[in-house]
Design a protein around this motif. Structure first.
Motif, PDB file in Angstrom:
ATOM      1  N   UNK A 106      39.092  48.375  35.825  1.00 48.21           N
ATOM      2  CA  UNK A 106      38.810  49.189  37.018  1.00 48.21           C
ATOM      3  C   UNK A 106      38.101  50.495  36.670  1.00 48.21           C
ATOM      4  N   UNK A 107      37.747  51.230  37.704  1.00 50.25           N
ATOM      5  CA  UNK A 107      37.172  52.560  37.511  1.00 50.25           C
ATOM      6  C   UNK A 107      38.228  53.455  36.883  1.00 50.25           C
ATOM      7  N   UNK A 108      37.822  54.243  35.914  1.00 49.59           N
ATOM      8  CA  UNK A 108      38.747  55.099  35.195  1.00 49.59           C
ATOM      9  C   UNK A 108      39.500  56.026  36.147  1.00 49.59           C
ATOM     10  N   UNK A 109      40.809  56.034  36.015  1.00 49.09           N
ATOM     11  CA  UNK A 109      41.626  56.912  36.833  1.00 49.09           C
ATOM     12  C   UNK A 109      42.130  56.292  38.132  1.00 49.09           C
ATOM     13  N   UNK A 110      41.618  55.116  38.477  1.00 47.34           N
ATOM     14  CA  UNK A 110      42.080  54.457  39.696  1.00 47.34           C
ATOM     15  C   UNK A 110      43.415  53.759  39.439  1.00 47.34           C
ATOM     16  N   UNK A 111      44.424  54.162  40.207  1.00 44.25           N
ATOM     17  CA  UNK A 111      45.763  53.615  39.991  1.00 44.25           C
ATOM     18  C   UNK A 111      45.952  52.249  40.634  1.00 44.25           C
ATOM     19  N   UNK A 112      45.192  51.968  41.667  1.00 46.24           N
ATOM     20  CA  UNK A 112      45.400  50.733  42.423  1.00 46.24           C
ATOM     21  C   UNK A 112      44.313  49.718  42.093  1.00 46.24           C
ATOM     22  N   UNK A 113      44.735  48.496  41.844  1.00 47.44           N
ATOM     23  CA  UNK A 113      43.813  47.408  41.500  1.00 47.44           C
ATOM     24  C   UNK A 113      44.122  46.206  42.374  1.00 47.44           C
ATOM     25  N   UNK A 114      43.068  45.565  42.839  1.00 50.67           N
ATOM     26  CA  UNK A 114      43.195  44.434  43.756  1.00 50.67           C
ATOM     27  C   UNK A 114      42.427  43.224  43.202  1.00 50.67           C
ATOM     28  N   UNK A 115      42.964  42.043  43.453  1.00 54.77           N
ATOM     29  CA  UNK A 115      42.240  40.793  43.234  1.00 54.77           C
ATOM     30  C   UNK A 115      42.072  40.102  44.585  1.00 54.77           C
ATOM     31  N   UNK A 116      40.830  39.716  44.864  1.00 58.61           N
ATOM     32  CA  UNK A 116      40.511  39.013  46.099  1.00 58.61           C
ATOM     33  C   UNK A 116      39.897  37.649  45.756  1.00 58.61           C
ATOM     34  N   UNK A 117      40.079  36.719  46.680  1.00 64.07           N
ATOM     35  CA  UNK A 117      39.392  35.433  46.626  1.00 64.07           C
ATOM     36  C   UNK A 117      38.433  35.372  47.818  1.00 64.07           C
ATOM     37  N   UNK A 118      37.162  35.070  47.537  1.00 64.31           N
ATOM     38  CA  UNK A 118      36.184  34.957  48.624  1.00 64.31           C
ATOM     39  C   UNK A 118      35.571  33.564  48.597  1.00 64.31           C
ATOM     40  N   UNK A 119      35.936  32.762  49.563  1.00 71.25           N
ATOM     41  CA  UNK A 119      35.369  31.422  49.714  1.00 71.25           C
ATOM     42  C   UNK A 119      34.069  31.551  50.488  1.00 71.25           C
ATOM     43  N   UNK A 120      33.115  30.719  50.160  1.00 75.95           N
ATOM     44  CA  UNK A 120      31.792  30.770  50.765  1.00 75.95           C
ATOM     45  C   UNK A 120      31.884  30.804  52.284  1.00 75.95           C
ATOM     46  N   UNK A 121      31.217  31.800  52.880  1.00 75.12           N
ATOM     47  CA  UNK A 121      31.196  31.906  54.337  1.00 75.12           C
ATOM     48  C   UNK A 121      32.347  32.683  54.921  1.00 75.12           C
ATOM     49  N   UNK A 122      33.206  33.231  54.066  1.00 76.05           N
ATOM     50  CA  UNK A 122      34.357  33.990  54.555  1.00 76.05           C
ATOM     51  C   UNK A 122      34.405  35.369  53.915  1.00 76.05           C
ATOM     52  N   UNK A 123      35.221  36.223  54.509  1.00 75.67           N
ATOM     53  CA  UNK A 123      35.445  37.535  53.914  1.00 75.67           C
ATOM     54  C   UNK A 123      36.462  37.446  52.788  1.00 75.67           C
ATOM     55  N   UNK A 124      36.557  38.469  51.977  1.00 79.79           N
ATOM     56  CA  UNK A 124      37.532  38.460  50.872  1.00 79.79           C
ATOM     57  C   UNK A 124      38.965  38.385  51.382  1.00 79.79           C
ATOM     58  N   UNK A 125      39.790  37.616  50.685  1.00 84.94           N
ATOM     59  CA  UNK A 125      41.210  37.504  51.004  1.00 84.94           C
ATOM     60  C   UNK A 125      42.012  38.080  49.840  1.00 84.94           C
ATOM     61  N   UNK A 126      42.892  39.032  50.141  1.00 81.51           N
ATOM     62  CA  UNK A 126      43.685  39.666  49.085  1.00 81.51           C
ATOM     63  C   UNK A 126      44.658  38.675  48.462  1.00 81.51           C
ATOM     64  N   UNK A 127      44.607  38.580  47.125  1.00 86.25           N
ATOM     65  CA  UNK A 127      45.559  37.753  46.398  1.00 86.25           C
ATOM     66  C   UNK A 127      46.725  38.602  45.891  1.00 86.25           C
ATOM     67  N   UNK A 128      46.411  39.736  45.278  1.00 80.30           N
ATOM     68  CA  UNK A 128      47.452  40.565  44.694  1.00 80.30           C
ATOM     69  C   UNK A 128      46.962  41.993  44.584  1.00 80.30           C
ATOM     70  N   UNK A 129      47.886  42.941  44.762  1.00 78.15           N
ATOM     71  CA  UNK A 129      47.597  44.366  44.648  1.00 78.15           C
ATOM     72  C   UNK A 129      48.570  44.983  43.671  1.00 78.15           C
ATOM     73  N   UNK A 130      48.041  45.723  42.701  1.00 77.19           N
ATOM     74  CA  UNK A 130      48.849  46.458  41.729  1.00 77.19           C
ATOM     75  C   UNK A 130      48.751  47.959  41.997  1.00 77.19           C
ATOM     76  N   UNK A 131      49.854  48.637  41.811  1.00 78.84           N
ATOM     77  CA  UNK A 131      49.886  50.096  41.791  1.00 78.84           C
ATOM     78  C   UNK A 131      50.378  50.445  40.394  1.00 78.84           C
TER      79      UNK A 131
END
Lengths: 114, 110
Positions: A25-50
């Motif tokens: 991630x960007x240095x200093x950013x405490x929160x990290x997210x993983x998204x899954x984006x299937x073709x033709x759709x918006x990103x769907x959150x898989x997991x969020x870390x703090x």
């Protein structure tokens, strides 16, 4: 300021194989997210870390997907075993804990499962 | 589950035309963000709107947040081929969770 880094950019595997994605991630950013984006759709959150801890993993298919964020910096997302429907772009994003928690995305990893 | 509906799903226009895309929900959001995503890249944040009725301008792009904070629009004036991409809206609720719409795929032809 360096952006969010992801690797690999592309991955082709056969069903039932395993695969891992990496995110810095960007240095200093405490929160990290993983998204899954299937073709033709918006990103769907898989997991969020703090930092090191998981904040939200309600949409993570835990029977096959796992993720970790050691030392509160880099993160890996693993799929084992992969299914055809896992073909998608996997996006990593990070945000600071100030302002409006705006998220900054990496370029993504395009996964094709055959 | 909060849903964001974006319309139209696809839009193909000629260079120089104006266009508006919409983002609607039955839920109230504490803030709403617009992103543009180009092929092979991750979404890039364009703007965050927070206050009901708020209007923000970014060069030829005008963003508006509805008075009730349930909807938003993006207007592009004199579209250029460089505006081509997938426009995503994302709403943030009181728990700070971000929900994305499916996006509007815009193609601006020279």
């Amino acid at each position: 300021e360096a952006g969010v880094a992801q690797s690999p950019r592309y991955k082709i595997i056969e069903k039932r194989q395993s695969v891992a994605f990496w995110c810095n991630p960007i240095s200093g950013h405490a929160t990290l997210y993983w998204y899954q984006q299937i073709l033709g759709q918006g990103p769907k959150l898989l997991i969020q870390f703090q930092n090191n801890g998981v904040v939200d993993d309600s949409q993570l298919p835990k029977d096959r997907f796992s993720a970790e964020r050691l030392k509160g910096v880099d993160s890996t997302l693993k799929i084992q075993p992969a299914k055809l429907e896992d073909s998608a772009v996997y996006l990593c994003a990070s945000s600071s804990q100030t302002g409006y928690y705006e998220q900054y995305f990496g370029p993504g990893t395009r996964l094709t499962v055959t | 589950t909060q849903l964001l509906e974006q319309s139209p799903q696809f839009l193909s226009i000629q260079e120089g035309e104006n266009l508006t895309v919409y983002c609607n929900s039955s839920s109230v959001f504490s803030s709403l963000q617009w992103y543009r995503q180009e092929p092979g890249e991750g979404p890039v944040l364009l703007v965050t709107v927070v206050t009901g009725g708020e209007v923000k301008k970014l060069k030829r792009l005008t963003f508006q947040f509805g008075d009730a904070r349930k909807d938003s629009s993006l207007h592009i004036t004199a579209a250029q081929p460089g505006d081509t991409g997938l426009y995503l809206c994302a709403g943030r609720n009181s728990n700070y969770k971000l929900t994305f719409g499916k996006g509007t795929l815009l193609t601006v032809n020279p």
